[in-house]
Write a protein that holds these residues in place. Structure first.
Motif, mmCIF file in Angstrom:
data_model
loop_
_atom_site.group_PDB
_atom_site.id
_atom_site.type_symbol
_atom_site.label_atom_id
_atom_site.label_comp_id
_atom_site.label_asym_id
_atom_site.label_seq_id
_atom_site.Cartn_x
_atom_site.Cartn_y
_atom_site.Cartn_z
ATOM 1 N N TRP A 110 1.084 -1.171 0.028
ATOM 2 C CA TRP A 110 0.201 -0.188 -0.074
ATOM 3 C C TRP A 110 0.939 1.134 0.044
ATOM 4 O O TRP A 110 1.836 1.131 0.703
ATOM 5 N N ARG A 111 0.489 2.346 -0.862
ATOM 6 C CA ARG A 111 1.165 3.579 -0.900
ATOM 7 C C ARG A 111 0.387 4.553 -0.248
ATOM 8 O O ARG A 111 -1.032 4.485 -0.499
ATOM 9 N N ARG A 112 0.748 5.376 0.567
ATOM 10 C CA ARG A 112 0.073 6.475 1.213
ATOM 11 C C ARG A 112 0.269 7.807 0.463
ATOM 12 O O ARG A 112 1.525 8.030 0.216
ATOM 13 N N PHE A 113 -0.694 8.422 -0.096
ATOM 14 C CA PHE A 113 -0.563 9.577 -0.720
ATOM 15 C C PHE A 113 0.381 10.522 0.123
ATOM 16 O O PHE A 113 -0.331 10.810 1.299
ATOM 17 N N GLY A 114 1.491 11.055 -0.332
ATOM 18 C CA GLY A 114 2.204 12.219 0.528
ATOM 19 C C GLY A 114 3.441 11.512 1.131
ATOM 20 O O GLY A 114 4.177 12.177 1.719
ATOM 21 N N ARG A 115 3.493 9.919 0.980
ATOM 22 C CA ARG A 115 4.817 9.338 1.676
ATOM 23 C C ARG A 115 5.613 8.683 0.503
ATOM 24 O O ARG A 115 4.831 8.352 -0.358
ATOM 25 N N THR A 116 6.673 8.212 0.693
ATOM 26 C CA THR A 116 7.533 7.277 -0.200
ATOM 27 C C THR A 116 7.404 6.123 0.384
ATOM 28 O O THR A 116 7.205 5.728 1.710
ATOM 29 N N GLY A 117 7.612 4.869 -0.564
ATOM 30 C CA GLY A 117 7.721 3.594 -0.147
ATOM 31 C C GLY A 117 6.478 2.753 0.026
ATOM 32 O O GLY A 117 5.307 3.478 -0.278
ATOM 33 N N TRP A 118 6.538 1.643 0.268
ATOM 34 C CA TRP A 118 5.462 0.764 0.313
ATOM 35 C C TRP A 118 5.185 0.435 1.909
ATOM 36 O O TRP A 118 6.163 0.045 2.531
ATOM 37 N N HIS A 119 4.029 0.085 2.392
ATOM 38 C CA HIS A 119 3.500 -0.115 3.523
ATOM 39 C C HIS A 119 2.412 -1.312 3.836
ATOM 40 O O HIS A 119 1.877 -1.341 2.986
ATOM 41 N N THR A 120 2.370 -1.701 4.989
ATOM 42 C CA THR A 120 1.176 -2.367 5.340
ATOM 43 C C THR A 120 -0.134 -1.416 5.345
ATOM 44 O O THR A 120 0.141 -0.378 5.475
ATOM 45 N N LEU A 121 -1.233 -2.018 5.367
ATOM 46 C CA LEU A 121 -2.320 -1.272 5.575
ATOM 47 C C LEU A 121 -2.532 -0.266 6.626
ATOM 48 O O LEU A 121 -2.872 0.808 6.701
ATOM 49 N N THR A 122 -2.203 -1.122 7.744
ATOM 50 C CA THR A 122 -2.327 -0.331 9.097
ATOM 51 C C THR A 122 -1.167 0.798 9.265
ATOM 52 O O THR A 122 -1.730 1.867 9.750
ATOM 53 N N ALA A 123 0.133 0.486 8.867
ATOM 54 C CA ALA A 123 1.039 1.311 8.931
ATOM 55 C C ALA A 123 0.780 2.440 8.023
ATOM 56 O O ALA A 123 1.036 3.681 8.201
ATOM 57 N N ALA A 124 0.205 2.250 6.740
ATOM 58 C CA ALA A 124 -0.074 3.272 5.528
ATOM 59 C C ALA A 124 -1.211 4.446 6.374
ATOM 60 O O ALA A 124 -0.985 5.454 5.966
ATOM 61 N N LEU A 125 -2.034 3.734 7.063
ATOM 62 C CA LEU A 125 -2.976 4.723 7.579
ATOM 63 C C LEU A 125 -2.718 5.381 8.896
ATOM 64 O O LEU A 125 -3.413 6.329 9.255
ATOM 65 N N ASP A 126 -1.677 4.890 9.419
ATOM 66 C CA ASP A 126 -1.107 5.732 10.441
ATOM 67 C C ASP A 126 -0.537 6.988 10.238
ATOM 68 O O ASP A 126 -0.304 7.401 9.076
ATOM 69 N N ASN A 127 -0.507 8.007 11.163
ATOM 70 C CA ASN A 127 0.039 9.347 11.086
ATOM 71 C C ASN A 127 0.974 9.672 12.107
ATOM 72 O O ASN A 127 0.854 10.236 13.040
ATOM 73 N N PRO A 128 2.330 8.915 11.951
ATOM 74 C CA PRO A 128 3.257 9.161 12.887
ATOM 75 C C PRO A 128 3.799 10.823 12.931
ATOM 76 O O PRO A 128 4.521 10.927 13.882
ATOM 77 N N ASP A 129 3.657 11.480 11.737
ATOM 78 C CA ASP A 129 4.246 12.777 11.713
ATOM 79 C C ASP A 129 2.833 13.609 12.105
ATOM 80 O O ASP A 129 2.757 14.817 11.841
ATOM 81 N N GLY A 130 1.818 13.239 12.661
ATOM 82 C CA GLY A 130 0.480 14.181 13.206
ATOM 83 C C GLY A 130 0.669 14.131 14.784
ATOM 84 O O GLY A 130 1.568 14.916 14.975
ATOM 85 N N ASP A 131 -0.395 14.075 15.431
ATOM 86 C CA ASP A 131 -0.447 14.353 16.670
ATOM 87 C C ASP A 131 0.482 13.688 17.575
ATOM 88 O O ASP A 131 1.065 14.537 18.623
ATOM 89 N N ARG A 132 1.069 12.849 17.270
ATOM 90 C CA ARG A 132 2.157 12.146 18.247
ATOM 91 C C ARG A 132 3.360 13.123 17.904
ATOM 92 O O ARG A 132 4.093 13.308 19.110
ATOM 93 N N LEU A 133 3.863 13.240 16.938
ATOM 94 C CA LEU A 133 4.798 14.119 16.595
ATOM 95 C C LEU A 133 4.766 15.421 17.293
ATOM 96 O O LEU A 133 5.782 16.080 17.954
ATOM 97 N N LEU A 134 3.530 16.185 17.089
ATOM 98 C CA LEU A 134 3.387 17.393 17.477
ATOM 99 C C LEU A 134 3.715 17.420 18.997
ATOM 100 O O LEU A 134 4.067 18.293 19.702
ATOM 101 N N ALA A 135 3.067 16.280 19.794
ATOM 102 C CA ALA A 135 3.194 16.291 21.234
ATOM 103 C C ALA A 135 4.796 16.250 21.804
ATOM 104 O O ALA A 135 5.026 16.832 22.482
ATOM 105 N N VAL A 136 5.398 15.285 20.592
ATOM 106 C CA VAL A 136 6.916 15.338 21.165
ATOM 107 C C VAL A 136 7.594 16.581 20.740
ATOM 108 O O VAL A 136 8.352 17.054 21.633
ATOM 109 N N GLU A 137 7.180 17.508 19.668
ATOM 110 C CA GLU A 137 7.867 18.463 19.429
ATOM 111 C C GLU A 137 7.412 19.720 20.431
ATOM 112 O O GLU A 137 8.319 20.402 20.732
ATOM 113 N N GLN A 138 6.224 19.609 20.900
ATOM 114 C CA GLN A 138 6.013 20.677 21.863
ATOM 115 C C GLN A 138 6.637 20.336 23.099
ATOM 116 O O GLN A 138 6.949 21.182 23.880
#
Length: 412
Positions: free
Chosen positions: A296-324
């Motif tokens: 599975w390819r997630r639009f906006g990302r490179t490479g191929w992923h499993t479906l659950t990994a492709a639907l995840d947003n590691p650069d979303g809320d979790r990264l925001l909390a870490v950066e904050q």
């Protein structure tokens, strides 16, 4: 039988993945279909891709409906033989089988041709919808394209899904809904889609999956069949062409799947709450590796992923909390450094004052505790010396006074 009631027609291969995904082959499924035929509940309905197509009879359709929850959308009963079949419909069944075999849903959680009406636009019908609350993939809207739609039409599909996801729920306060657009996940509390589908488990709208497959062109009578090598080369060319189409669809639909940037300095996380997650693959990859593989390819990302990994947003809320958290720690360190730079020194030994000593310094005490104790001891010693000296002087005066009275013969 339940799968046939939902998808109308399928071969034993697709029913194998849907009904008995744990079996090593489709023989058990084909045997079950023959048993249903003997019982008058299923019948052959033509051929597709070298395999026999099956559908339910009216009696089988009625019995299958009894196994399904009330309100389940069922296929129509096919009356009489059909000369042809719908390739697209069979690809949808194939995709559903791959999802089921990968552990994503079951025949009871899958629905075909689900309508998504949008005012001012033609209603969007999802080819397949997975609705499985609590699962790793709670909801997935699937679009299967047989290479018969343009890039613009595929982009328009994503635009329609985005417009549907942005519809305000019936009875929602429009003023609050507008204000919530800038409040992360709170925006979804006012949206219509939350009344239709379960929470996705991720930031963003319900995800859309694009499954592309090359269309099968009819060969002219008398055309020499392709050799196995030629078929393999053609399949490779077709697959590369599909991947190029995915690139074009991704580029053309960036406005719908792109996360919004956060208005904070030093934050690279994306705000996915109002983005449409789009994953894509090809039916050839699903056939070769299965839906649980990194296909599975997630639009906006490179490479191929499993479906659950492709639907995840590691650069979303979790990264925001870490950066904050990192930004807050850096701010505290900077403030502490600035405080330390302005910390006064002891006027005695020039050592930096502690916080308690600094508080006393605001009242004029610019000495550290040690120097203050030393100063106190010095003053006490000076007072003691002064008192001893005064006592000695007093004693000396008293002695001198006594000596004068003795010399003068007087008595006091």
């Amino acid at each position: 039988m339940v799968a046939l009631a939902l998808f109308q027609r399928a071969t034993g291969r697709e029913l194998w993945h849907l009904a008995l995904p744990g079996q090593a082959c489709d023989k058990a499924t084909r045997d079950a279909l023959l048993d249903l035929e003997d019982a008058g509940k299923a019948r052959p309905d033509g051929w597709a891709r070298g395999r026999k197509l099956w559908c339910l009879t009216r009696a089988g359709h009625k019995e299958a409906a009894g196994f399904l929850p009330p309100g389940t959308k069922l296929s129509t009963v096919r009356e009489g033989e059909s000369a042809g079949y719908d390739e697209h419909a069979l690809d949808v069944v194939t995709t559903a089988g791959h999802l089921t075999r990968a552990g994503h849903g079951s025949p009871l959680t899958l629905t075909t041709e689900v309508r998504h009406p949008v005012p001012g636009r033609p209603a969007r019908y999802a080819d397949l919808v997975l609705r499985d609350p609590g699962a790793s993939v709670p909801v997935l809207l699937v679009e299967v394209d047989r290479d018969n739609e343009t890039v613009g039409q595929l982009v328009e599909k994503l635009a329609s899904y985005t417009a549907w996801c942005e519809l305000i729920a019936k009875g929602a306060d429009k003023t609050r809904a507008k204000a919530a657009r800038h409040d992360g996940a709170a925006v979804h509390d006012h949206r219509h889609w939350r009344t239709v589908y379960p929470p996705t488990g991720h930031e963003g709208y319900p995800p859309v999956a694009l499954v592309l497959t090359p269309g099968r062109k009819r060969t002219r009578p008398g055309t020499k069949p392709l050799t196995p090598e030629q078929q393999a080369a053609k399949a490779e060319r077709d697959h590369r062409r599909l991947l190029r189409r995915l690139d074009e669809v991704e580029d053309g639909s960036a406005a719908y799947w792109s996360p919004r940037p956060y208005p904070y300095a030093g934050v690279t996380a994306g705000n996915y709450h109002q983005a449409l997650p789009v994953v894509a693959t090809t039916l050839q990859l699903l056939d070769a590796h299965g839906a649980d593989a990194p296909v599975w390819r997630r639009f906006g990302r490179t490479g191929w992923h499993t479906l659950t990994a492709a639907l995840d947003n590691p650069d979303g809320d979790r990264l925001l909390a870490v950066e904050q958290k990192v930004a807050a720690a850096a701010r505290r360190a900077r403030e502490q450094a600035e405080r330390e730079a302005s910390r006064p020194a002891c006027t005695g030994c020039e050592a930096k004052l502690t916080d308690a000593e600094w508080n006393r310094a605001r009242w004029g005490e610019r000495l550290c505790t040690a120097c203050q104790q030393e100063e106190s001891d010095r003053k006490r010693a000076e007072r003691a010396a002064a008192e001893a000296e005064a006592a000695a002087a007093e004693a000396a005066r008293a002695k001198n006074a006594g000596s004068w009275w003795r010399r003068s013969g007087r008595r006091p």
